[in-house]
Scaffold this motif. Structure first.
Motif, PDB file in Angstrom:
ATOM      1  N   TYR A  57       0.820  -1.219   0.000  1.00 58.21           N
ATOM      2  CA  TYR A  57       0.000   0.000   0.000  1.00 58.21           C
ATOM      3  C   TYR A  57       0.845   1.256   0.000  1.00 58.21           C
ATOM      4  CZ  TYR A  57       1.132   0.551   4.961  1.00 58.21           C
ATOM      5  OH  TYR A  57       1.794   0.736   6.141  1.00 58.21           O
ATOM      6  N   PHE A  58       2.057   1.183   0.574  1.00 57.29           N
ATOM      7  CA  PHE A  58       2.858   2.412   0.666  1.00 57.29           C
ATOM      8  C   PHE A  58       3.601   2.706  -0.634  1.00 57.29           C
ATOM      9  CE2 PHE A  58       4.865  -0.995   3.283  1.00 57.29           C
ATOM     10  CZ  PHE A  58       5.859  -1.367   2.395  1.00 57.29           C
ATOM     11  N   ILE A  82      -1.074  -5.132   2.619  1.00 53.61           N
ATOM     12  CA  ILE A  82      -0.323  -4.630   3.763  1.00 53.61           C
ATOM     13  C   ILE A  82       0.706  -5.700   4.114  1.00 53.61           C
ATOM     14  CG2 ILE A  82      -0.465  -3.906   6.183  1.00 53.61           C
ATOM     15  CD1 ILE A  82      -3.401  -3.115   5.582  1.00 53.61           C
ATOM     16  N   PRO A  83       1.977  -5.456   3.779  1.00 52.58           N
ATOM     17  CA  PRO A  83       2.988  -6.478   4.060  1.00 52.58           C
ATOM     18  C   PRO A  83       3.070  -6.740   5.560  1.00 52.58           C
ATOM     19  CG  PRO A  83       3.865  -4.797   2.584  1.00 52.58           C
ATOM     20  CD  PRO A  83       2.562  -4.278   3.112  1.00 52.58           C
ATOM     21  N   MET A  84       3.137  -8.019   5.918  1.00 48.71           N
ATOM     22  CA  MET A  84       3.206  -8.357   7.338  1.00 48.71           C
ATOM     23  C   MET A  84       4.102  -9.562   7.571  1.00 48.71           C
ATOM     24  SD  MET A  84      -0.646  -9.851   7.889  1.00 48.71           S
ATOM     25  CE  MET A  84      -1.443  -8.583   6.900  1.00 48.71           C
ATOM     26  N   GLU A  85       4.267  -9.950   8.811  1.00 49.11           N
ATOM     27  CA  GLU A  85       5.106 -11.086   9.158  1.00 49.11           C
ATOM     28  C   GLU A  85       4.643 -12.357   8.440  1.00 49.11           C
ATOM     29  OE1 GLU A  85       7.906 -11.175  11.832  1.00 49.11           O
ATOM     30  OE2 GLU A  85       7.717  -9.327  10.677  1.00 49.11           O
ATOM     31  N   ALA A 120      -8.421  -3.131  11.374  1.00 55.73           N
ATOM     32  CA  ALA A 120      -7.027  -2.684  11.485  1.00 55.73           C
ATOM     33  C   ALA A 120      -6.497  -2.331  10.094  1.00 55.73           C
ATOM     34  CB  ALA A 120      -6.172  -3.774  12.135  1.00 55.73           C
ATOM     35  N   ALA A 173      -7.888   1.016   9.040  1.00 56.29           N
ATOM     36  CA  ALA A 173      -7.237   2.166   9.678  1.00 56.29           C
ATOM     37  C   ALA A 173      -5.906   2.476   8.993  1.00 56.29           C
ATOM     38  CB  ALA A 173      -7.030   1.889  11.173  1.00 56.29           C
ATOM     39  N   ILE A 174      -5.129   1.436   8.724  1.00 56.59           N
ATOM     40  CA  ILE A 174      -3.810   1.630   8.094  1.00 56.59           C
ATOM     41  C   ILE A 174      -3.961   2.263   6.705  1.00 56.59           C
ATOM     42  CG2 ILE A 174      -1.809   0.398   7.146  1.00 56.59           C
ATOM     43  CD1 ILE A 174      -2.364  -1.719   9.447  1.00 56.59           C
ATOM     44  N   PHE A 223      -5.474   5.990   6.754  1.00 54.67           N
ATOM     45  CA  PHE A 223      -4.563   7.022   7.239  1.00 54.67           C
ATOM     46  C   PHE A 223      -3.343   7.202   6.336  1.00 54.67           C
ATOM     47  CE2 PHE A 223      -7.413   7.135  10.724  1.00 54.67           C
ATOM     48  CZ  PHE A 223      -7.330   8.451  11.162  1.00 54.67           C
ATOM     49  N   GLU A 224      -2.977   6.173   5.581  1.00 53.41           N
ATOM     50  CA  GLU A 224      -1.937   6.365   4.572  1.00 53.41           C
ATOM     51  C   GLU A 224      -2.479   7.286   3.477  1.00 53.41           C
ATOM     52  OE1 GLU A 224       1.109   5.975   4.253  1.00 53.41           O
ATOM     53  OE2 GLU A 224       1.436   6.239   2.097  1.00 53.41           O
ATOM     54  N   ARG A 243      -4.879   9.453   3.809  1.00 55.13           N
ATOM     55  CA  ARG A 243      -4.998  10.798   4.381  1.00 55.13           C
ATOM     56  C   ARG A 243      -3.652  11.519   4.416  1.00 55.13           C
ATOM     57  NH1 ARG A 243      -8.092  13.861   7.828  1.00 55.13           N
ATOM     58  NH2 ARG A 243      -6.840  15.493   8.749  1.00 55.13           N
ATOM     59  N   ARG A 244      -2.626  10.785   4.853  1.00 52.98           N
ATOM     60  CA  ARG A 244      -1.285  11.373   4.931  1.00 52.98           C
ATOM     61  C   ARG A 244      -0.868  11.908   3.558  1.00 52.98           C
ATOM     62  NH1 ARG A 244       3.792  10.206   3.886  1.00 52.98           N
ATOM     63  NH2 ARG A 244       3.328   8.213   2.912  1.00 52.98           N
ATOM     64  N   GLY A 295       0.952  15.585   4.218  1.00 57.55           N
ATOM     65  CA  GLY A 295       1.684  15.395   5.469  1.00 57.55           C
ATOM     66  C   GLY A 295       1.376  16.423   6.531  1.00 57.55           C
TER      67      GLY A 295
END
Lengths: 246, 246
Positions: free
Chosen positions: B182-183, B216-219, B229, B232-233, B236-237, B239-240, B245
């Motif tokens: 996502y980032f 969303i990369p995770m373990e 969850a 939210a991630i 807000f990404e 939104r940022r 910023g």
């Protein structure tokens, strides 16, 4: 405490903790339910755990959950990790992000935070003895069994805990509305994020010990985010930074 | 549906929707409980709503909530917004991020997603008619009353909805494990994020319509995040990025 489900049993069987105290593991007395269940039973016996059988209705009466999947684990208590052992672990690893929960009270939030913390690669969770939700079977359920995948420690004095972590080289970040935006922070490899109580946030005495106060900028006229939503956002920003965007 | 609490009543009084159908608003019959409650009652009367009084125990029996704060709102139904009206709203604004929930089933998740969406500045939520949690009083409670602060629309065909949004200029992002991080996405001002069912994720037919699949990369060895969850991630990404910023 009674825990149910094959996934939770698998997490417990994978766990290597001296603190783990299993009273017994109850399986359904129905025959040939599934090969998976038979294999799990064998693993329990090999580990020397006390294994019993009971009708599915009796299993239901222990865990109050219809979807018990034919297995209930009777645990003496949740196997918390000593804070000193978390410190010891952190000394042997370069990347060791921590979660500090300062009087988070709702079991659903605690379970959700544990799940996000494990997924994001946080390495330990520290909760306060007073005024905190503890790890109950409801919490384990919300965490989808991941409560057994991360060291969780109870401390009596969170402010002192922050100091000890700082002496160990950790940088400590308290989440609070008045802080600087979380995305302007460059997190170090040993970072501890403090999240506070649902109503009151991080307590003043704890906040004062933190190195930074960080906030999640949001719409005006919105009071706050749910603490487990805030946790997910902060943990995954930290993960993104520490993983170098992988 | 019975909703309780002063905060929720305040949200309803601030709402300007033709869809709002209030049967009546019940206040505690205790005298001089609080000035705040008296002021709220006056506002209700000025608006022409039917106002009644009842003993606190009777209020409790409607909403089954001890913390009803002396007020219960009896709503005919939740005031959903027509999808066409959301489209109309989007035409008049340059920044208009949307949330699409493809058969999200748990009311707690729906409430949590609504809360995070409002806080992040998302401009509308679209849910599927079939196999979805709808906005109940439990959902309003988890959203901390914010369900009245964002247009929520029910659609029968999510795949077709995605197409309509694309014709309107939206870029559509489906959240799924196999997607790109996502980032690494640069979100446009008109973006729609699709989140899927707790067990199954976004349905294949819907996913195929999306412009991008994002993850969303995770373990490793962690199956998935809770959908609220993830929400939210991602919110807000977005939104940022859109706020530059701030």
């Amino acid at each position: 405490m009674y825990l149910h489900g094959r996934n939770v049993l698998r997490e417990i069987l994978d766990l290597n903790s001296k603190k783990l105290k299993i009273k017994r593991i109850l399986f359904t007395n129905q025959q040939n339910v599934s090969k998976e269940l038979e294999e799990l039973k064998l693993r329990c016996l090999k580990r020397g755990y006390k294994v019993d059988e009971a009708p599915p209705e009796k299993l239901y009466n222990l865990c109050r959950e219809k979807k018990h999947q034919g297995v209930v684990v009777d645990l003496k208590e949740f196997p918390y990790t000593d804070f000193e052992d978390i410190i010891e672990l952190s000394r042997n690893e370069s990347v060791f992000p921590l979660v500090l929960l300062d009087t988070v009270q709702d079991p659903h939030n605690l379970g959700a935070i544990i799940r996000s913390a494990v997924a994001a690669g946080m390495r330990g969770i520290i909760i306060t003895e007073k005024s905190s939700a503890k790890v109950t079977s409801a919490v384990v359920k919300v965490s989808t069994g991941l409560a057994f995948r991360i060291p969780i420690s109870i401390v009596t004095n969170m402010a002192r805990t922050v100091e000890i972590l700082q002496e160990e080289g950790f940088w400590v970040y308290a989440a609070s509305m008045e802080g600087e935006p979380y995305f302007s922070i460059e997190f170090p490899e040993k970072a501890a994020i403090i999240l506070g109580n649902e109503g009151e946030g991080v307590r003043k005495l704890v906040k004062e010990k933190a190195d930074y106060i960080i906030s999640i900028p949001m719409e005006k006229e919105v009071d706050s985010l749910n603490v487990s939503a805030s946790a997910a956002i902060l943990f995954f920003e930290l993960r993104r930074q520490l993983s170098g965007g992988e």
